[in-house]
Scaffold this motif. Structure first.
Motif, PDB file in Angstrom:
ATOM      1  N   VAL A  44       5.833   3.253   1.211  1.00  0.00           N
ATOM      2  CA  VAL A  44       5.070   2.031   1.027  1.00  0.00           C
ATOM      3  C   VAL A  44       5.195   1.124   2.236  1.00  0.00           C
ATOM      4  CG1 VAL A  44       5.270   2.089  -1.463  1.00  0.00           C
ATOM      5  CG2 VAL A  44       6.988   0.889  -0.130  1.00  0.00           C
ATOM      6  N   THR A  48       6.627   8.697  -2.235  1.00  0.00           N
ATOM      7  CA  THR A  48       5.677   7.641  -1.930  1.00  0.00           C
ATOM      8  C   THR A  48       6.300   6.687  -0.927  1.00  0.00           C
ATOM      9  OG1 THR A  48       4.863   7.845  -4.167  1.00  0.00           O
ATOM     10  CG2 THR A  48       4.186   5.918  -2.948  1.00  0.00           C
ATOM     11  N   GLN A 105       1.222   8.867  -0.307  1.00  0.00           N
ATOM     12  CA  GLN A 105       2.000   9.884  -1.016  1.00  0.00           C
ATOM     13  C   GLN A 105       2.140  11.123  -0.157  1.00  0.00           C
ATOM     14  OE1 GLN A 105       0.526  12.043  -4.475  1.00  0.00           O
ATOM     15  NE2 GLN A 105       2.187  11.102  -5.607  1.00  0.00           N
ATOM     16  N   CYS A 135       0.846  -1.183   0.000  1.00  0.00           N
ATOM     17  CA  CYS A 135       0.000   0.000   0.000  1.00  0.00           C
ATOM     18  C   CYS A 135       0.881   1.233   0.000  1.00  0.00           C
ATOM     19  CB  CYS A 135      -0.883   0.002   1.242  1.00  0.00           C
ATOM     20  SG  CYS A 135      -1.884  -1.479   1.325  1.00  0.00           S
ATOM     21  N   GLU A 136       0.350   2.288  -0.560  1.00  0.00           N
ATOM     22  CA  GLU A 136       1.178   3.469  -0.747  1.00  0.00           C
ATOM     23  C   GLU A 136       0.559   4.690  -0.090  1.00  0.00           C
ATOM     24  OE1 GLU A 136       3.191   2.718  -5.021  1.00  0.00           O
ATOM     25  OE2 GLU A 136       1.116   3.407  -5.024  1.00  0.00           O
TER      26      GLU A 136
END
Lengths: 1151, 147
Positions: free
Chosen positions: A647, A645, A601, A598-599
């Motif tokens: 993660v 980003t 930002q 999952c990211e």
């Protein structure tokens, strides 16, 4: 006298000074234990009097200060308590000698002394001596306080006697001149008999008596004596002593006005009985005027008795006067260089009084003055002490900045270059104390909101000093913490150069001692909170990213209304209910999936003028187990907003909240919480993590599409393919799905949806069989399944009829009216096949049509499926359809049989290749490129009733128009399947890529009229001649002279009853030249009527009309049954009444 | 805040209750600026004391000019507080005898007028450091005059 006592205050004037000192070898801790017990006896109520004696204890007192004892008696050491240890009787004389020696130091001034001996037992200890007390040990000395009280009482007796002695000095006696040490030489050789000298002596003595009275607890007496002393000394300009007298006056008044003391809470006095007693009469306004009886001031000396004045005088100064007098006194002291300490102490005392009075401005003036008092050469330690005390006094009057300033000066003094052993610890400690004065706290949270607090320039300086001091203290951890704080909070004020320097040194420090997030606790209990670098880099927004489209989980719908939350009773309200705080916590409407990356930002910004390396940047989360995968980034100098980003993989399902992020910059690790970031934009930080779902990867047998297919609902395609097909062609597409996740794939569903359905498409565009693939489920990880999908394109390209009018020149109409001579219309071979000459025209209708559809693969498995989640893969299918053959024109002709008819199709080959068109039961037609030919196909008429009826549901909801269309479509399909027209490129001559074939559909070109022709009329007419059915091209033979029975049978297959009709049978002869001869009365005779009348024929019934003909001559006759409708309305279509023509050949009976 | 040529600093401070921070500092020469920072910072104690003392008497008609805050060995520090509690501080060389109370008073008045102009600028955010060129040049001219 060179050592000022900065702790002095006005009420110290009424104390007697007792020095407590160890003699011989006394352990320090034992001594101070005893000392503490001794000093607890700081005021003693004297027996038989209302008076109190205050005692000031010192364990260290410079003897030169003692020399000023005559000037101010509270400076005089009047008592000595020596503490000693003595283990054996042998040592005793030696010990006692030492005590004597000690007594000698203050000898002249001592009223009394005591020796406390610890450890001695035996004979010597048995003797009871008043000046010596023996205790077996430091722990067994219960009556120390009692002893001290006794001692104080003995001092009081001496004091009282001295007071009385001085006060009652007979005027005739010669009064000695009291003087301070530095004066002594001045008075050598002075005329002691002069009046001036005497007055001086008197004045000084008065002042001295005043001091004694004050010490002895006789405040009023003291005031009187001071007043008199002032008068006397003023007259002889004895300024130093005048100052002292004034100060005495002030002290006495302060004691009167402020019984609580001026030294502050720490040394506050116990309220005494006597003070409580006169509390009632304290400080009445107007009672302060000086009420000295002039008569009491005898000209030649001190009045014998002041007791008469006590009752009626209130010689106390008013609070304002106290300050005035202090000022005056200080100005007098100021005249004498050697009285600097006295002046300084007076200033300090005055400041304390002013602080009580809350007159900060005046106090500051006194302090300002005190700063400039020169005490000669001060040692560094004294300087530190002086600055510290100035700082404390400024603090006392509420001048925090000034206080901080002096404290900082004191701190700097601790580490002055002249000091051989700089006291960095002390310096650091003092610096820490200055922080509040510069409105600086060491908690970065105080600086994260709003505008900067305080004076950045000086704060920065202070922080730099803290850093330096802590480094020199040998505590790099502290340096790192302070430097981090400096960088974090003062970033806006640092110049580019400074930023570089600070980070440089921070990196140097962290190489030795990396900075972290733990709280540093200083030895004195101060806690230094961690400093997260929320500005390195600055994070402007945090956005949780959804998973890629193909991985998003979808909730199976059906549990209606479970997500309906009722926050507000209103359906709509313009008032936004939630606050900002809630917004941050609010859930996001997408989900993450357990086990999938999952990211988040972040938009970050580097405020530094150089490249910023951020290492180990990762997410801080709470809720579910989350495996953060840290990143390292390098931000260019003064970068704009830069997306980063971060993660991670959620390892369990549940609700996850992103609380912040952690970084490591310049060797300092920071945990930055989003709550503490100012001006942060976020759209919510909490998201649901659903249980693990399988993941599929899709690959196809067809090339990927270059076309970007835009699905209507904003979805994104995970893949798309494109293919070019000729109209009518069928292509197979193999789709391979591989389970690349870790979960079992348990369910799979496939559907498709057309994207832009402007084109009318016939038949199913995509079709597949899922039986096989589904039997392979559940699909284990890394296994694959293949699905074959047929792409079938059937479009109508015959939009350009008008361009092809030339094919229609023979004027065959498609009116439904019976045409008199069907034979004539039977396919005349066309003279020429007209190629379409105009190239331009060709391109017009040669254009490619596009079909787009999206294949949805819904799949699920594992725990996620149990919770009702699935995933979706979207495959875009893009097909460019090129026209192959199409029918420019369609018309129908009745065949000779009413059961059949002819379809005339103008087939046009719009490809650039030669192709063959074939239809069922028909010969192939070869068409060259862009060639048009007419095909005639004989087809059986349709039995309308046999077509499937649209079901109830559609009947109810569809409009009549839709129903009609649908019906037409079904019929078209029926017709098409009967025709079975196919095309193919000839196998032999073509390139392999052109070995294609396909269907040609007429559905698009069939129109209502044609369809009507193709329908089997519901009224079936059967004509029987001579008992034989006459249909098609049957020729009925009969003999001349014979009766020929004629039977017309009407079978009603429609749903309604029909009728009434009249049928008239007419005979004629066709001369084959366009001339019909109806005038046949001579040749044929009807037997019976030639007109039949049919009333009604109910559905599914029939009616037979019977007649007979008698041919008189041989010949070819045609029988035409004319039809007359009696009912006025003709709602039934004409084609229903299409009765066949019957050809009858009358033959010579002879043959 | 500012300092004038010949070691005569002018200083200007804003007050946001408990949060004194400089809006503008100018000193000539600028080499010992930090020293003036300390001088002005500590002078705020006196300013606050004076303001609070005045406040007790009459709030409305108070004299903006606070007079000599305190003399040091080398400098004299004068103070001025606007009604919106913005503080002006001028530090001048003690040896400069040409500047008497009246001159200082008029300097403050000029400073106040110029500051008012700055505040009138719709693009100026109250509380931000002053970067106005006009204000700058005014201060410069004042500093030149006094030396």
């Amino acid at each position: 006298m060179s050592v000022p006592d900065y702790m002095q205050c006005a009420e110290d004037h009424q104390t007697v000074l007792v020095v407590v000192q160890p003699v011989g070898m006394v352990p320090e801790d034992h001594f101070f234990r005893i000392y503490k017990r001794i000093i607890s006896v700081n005021q003693v109520s004297i027996r038989d009097s209302q008076r109190l004696l205050y005692i000031r204890y010192r364990h260290h007192y410079p003897p030169e200060n003692n020399d000023w004892g005559d000037f101010q008696t509270h400076r005089k050491v009047v008592g000595l308590i020596a503490v000693t240890t003595c283990s054996s009787a042998k040592e005793w004389p030696q010990t006692f000698d030492r005590f004597h020696g000690q007594r000698e130091v203050f000898g002249a001034t001592l009223y009394d002394s005591r020796l406390l001996v610890f450890g001695l037992q035996g004979e010597i200890a048995e003797q009871s001596r008043t000046d010596v007390a023996f205790y077996p040990s430091f722990d067994r000395c219960e009556d120390v306080e009692k002893r001290v009280e006794d001692f104080v009482e003995s001092i009081f007796i001496v004091l009282e006697s001295k007071r009385l002695d001085r006060a009652t000095d007979k005027s005739g006696d010669k009064i000695p001149l009291l003087c301070v040490p530095f004066e002594k030489k001045d008075f050598v050789g002075l005329d002691t008999d002069s009046r001036h000298y005497k007055k001086r002596c008197q004045g000084r003595m008065r002042k001295h008596v005043g001091d004694l009275c004050l010490q002895a607890g006789m405040l009023q007496d003291a005031l009187v004596h001071y007043h008199m002393a002032v008068e006397l000394l003023r007259s002889v300009n004895d300024f130093l002593w005048l100052g002292a007298a004034l100060e005495g006056l002030c002290s006495a008044s302060v004691i009167y006005h402020y019984p609580g003391g001026t030294a502050g809470k720490s040394s506050g006095r116990k309220p005494s009985i006597s003070q409580a007693a006169d509390a009632g009469k304290r400080h009445r306004p107007g009672a302060q005027e000086v009420l000295i009886d002039p008569g009491a001031l005898t000209t030649n000396g001190i009045s014998a008795d002041t007791s008469s004045e006590i009752g009626r005088t209130k010689n106390c100064l008013s609070p304002e006067d106290i300050i005035e007098k202090y000022k005056e006194a200080i100005s007098y002291y100021g005249k004498y260089k050697n009285a600097g300490v006295i002046e300084l102490e007076a200033c300090v005392k005055a400041v304390r009084v002013l602080a009580i009075q809350k007159r900060a401005m005046e106090a500051s003036e006194f302090l300002q003055n005190a700063v400039y008092i020169n005490l000669g050469q001060l040692s560094e330690e004294e300087k530190i002490q002086r600055y510290s005390i100035l700082s404390e006094l400024y603090e006392l009057i509420g001048f925090h900045r000034k206080s901080a300033f002096f404290k900082r000066v004191a701190a700097m003094q601790c580490v002055a270059p002249t000091i051989s052993e700089p006291g960095w610890r002390a310096c650091y400690k003092l610096l820490l104390e200055t922080l509040p004065g510069y409105s600086l706290s060491l908690d970065p949270k105080d600086f994260c909101k709003g505008t900067h607090r305080g004076w950045a320039a000086v704060q920065m300086r202070l922080l730099h000093e803290l850093v330096y001091a802590s480094r020199r203290m040998g505590n790099p951890g502290l340096s790192v913490r302070h430097l981090s704080f400096l960088l974090q909070t003062m970033l806006d004020f640092l110049s580019d150069q400074e930023k570089k320097e600070v980070t440089q040194s921070l990196e140097n420090y962290t190489s030795k001692c990396p900075g972290g997030m733990e709280i540093i606790t200083l030895p004195d209990g101060l806690k230094l909170p961690p400093v997260p670098f929320t500005k390195l880099p600055i994070v402007k927004s945090v956005k949780l990213l959804n998973l890629p489209v193909s991985l998003r989980p979808h909730k199976v719908k059906g549990l209606l209304g479970q997500n309906v939350t009722t926050k507000s009773p209103f359906i709509y309200s313009p008032i936004i209910m939630h606050s900002r705080g809630e917004e941050r916590c609010k859930k996001i409407d997408f989900q993450w999936v357990q086990g999938d990356v999952c990211e988040v930002q972040l938009m970050v910004y580097n405020p530094m003028p150089f490249e910023l390396r951020v290492e180990n940047m990762g997410l801080l989360t709470s809720g579910v187990e989350f495996e953060s995968l840290p990143a390292a980034l390098s931000l260019p100098a003064e970068s704009g907003l830069y997306p980063v980003t971060l993660v991670g993989v959620p390892r369990t399902a549940g609700s996850i909240t992103v609380n912040g992020y952690h970084t490591s910059v310049f060797g300092v690790t920071s945990d930055c919480l989003l709550d503490n970031l100012p001006g942060l934009k976020t759209s919510g930080c909490a998201v649901e993590v659903v249980p693990a779902l399988p993941r599929l990867q899709l690959s196809t047998s067809l090339p990927r599409s270059a076309h970007s297919l835009m699905p209507p609902s904003g979805e994104e395609l995970s893949n798309s393919v494109s293919v070019q097909l000729f109209n009518g062609e069928t292509q197979q597409l193999f789709i391979t799905l591989e389970n690349i996740g870790t979960e079992l794939l348990e369910t799979l569903e496939v559907t498709y949806k057309m994207v832009n359905t402007k084109e009318k498409i016939f038949g199913e565009f995509l079709s597949w069989d899922l039986q096989g693939p589904l039997s392979q489920l559940p699909l284990k990880p890394s296994q694959t399944v293949t699905i074959a999908v047929d792409i079938r394109v059937k479009l109508d390209f015959s939009g350009q009829e008008n361009l092809l009018q030339d094919l229609n020149d023979d004027g065959i109409s498609i009116t439904g009216l019976p045409i008199s001579s069907p034979l004539r219309q039977v396919l005349k071979p066309r003279a020429e096949n007209k190629p379409i000459s105009a190239e331009a025209n060709k391109t017009e209708y040669n254009h490619i049509k596009t079909l787009e559809a999206i294949l949805h693969f819904k799949y699920s498995g594992g725990l996620g499926q149990m919770q009702g989640y699935y995933r979706e893969l979207l495959l875009g299918v893009h097909v460019d359809v090129e026209p192959s053959v199409f029918f420019t024109r369609v018309s129908a002709l009745p065949a000779t049989s009413t059961r059949q008819c002819h379809l005339l199709l103008d087939v046009f080959n719009s490809t650039e290749h030669e192709l063959t068109v074939s239809a069922r039961n028909n010969q192939d037609v070869v068409l060259h490129a862009s060639e048009c030919q007419r095909m005639a196909i004989q087809v059986d008429k349709l039995d309308v009733d046999s077509l499937p009826e649209p079901d109830e549901e559609t009947l109810r909801f569809a409009s009549p128009r839709q129903l009609e269309e649908e019906r037409q479509q079904v019929q078209g399909y029926q017709v098409n399947s009967k025709l079975g027209i196919t095309w193919r490129f000839p196998l032999t001559r073509c390139h392999p890529s052109l070995r294609r074939k396909g269907e040609a559909s007429v559905e698009g070109v069939l129109n209502q009229l044609v369809l009507e022709h193709l329908q089997l009329a519901p009224l079936q007419w059967d004509v029987l001649v001579n008992g034989k059915a006459c249909d098609c091209d049957m020729v009925a033979d009969c003999r001349v002279g014979d009766t020929v029975p004629l039977e017309v049978k009407l079978t009603n297959r429609s749903k309604n009853a029909v009728g009434p009709f009249a049928l008239t049978v007419v005979l004629f002869q066709d001369y084959q030249n366009g001339v019909h001869n109806y005038d046949l009365q001579d040749a044929v005779t009807f037997i019976g009527s030639n007109t039949f009348h049919i009333d009604t024929v109910n559905p599914a019934e029939n009616r037979i009309c019977v007649g007979a003909l008698l041919f008189l001559y041989t010949g070819d006759f045609y029988l035409n049954i004319k039809f007359q409708d009696d009912s006025c309305s003709r709602e039934l279509p004409l084609a229903w009444f299409c009765l066949p023509n019957v050809h009858i050949k009358a033959l010579d009976p002879g043959y | 805040m500012m300092t004038m040529l010949g070691g005569e600093p002018f200083l200007l401070v804003s007050k946001q209750e408990q949060q004194n921070y400089p809006l503008y500092i100018r000193s000539v020469p600028s080499d010992s600026e930090l020293k003036f920072h300390y001088t002005v910072h500590t002078s705020l104690d006196v300013v606050e004391e004076k303001v609070s003392a005045v406040g007790k008497v009459i709030v409305d008609q108070r004299e903006l000019y606070l007079g000599l805050l305190y003399p040091t060995e080398d400098y004299k520090v004068y103070g001025y507080v606007t009604n919106s509690k913005v503080k002006f501080v001028i530090v001048v060389d003690s040896s400069n005898t040409s500047l008497r109370d009246n001159e200082i008073r008029s300097m403050f008045r000029k400073l106040h007028n110029s500051f008012t102009d700055v505040m009138c600028n719709p693009f100026y955010n109250p509380g931000d450091p002053i970067q106005s060129k006009v204000f700058d040049s005014m201060v410069s001219s004042m500093m030149v005059q006094t030396c």
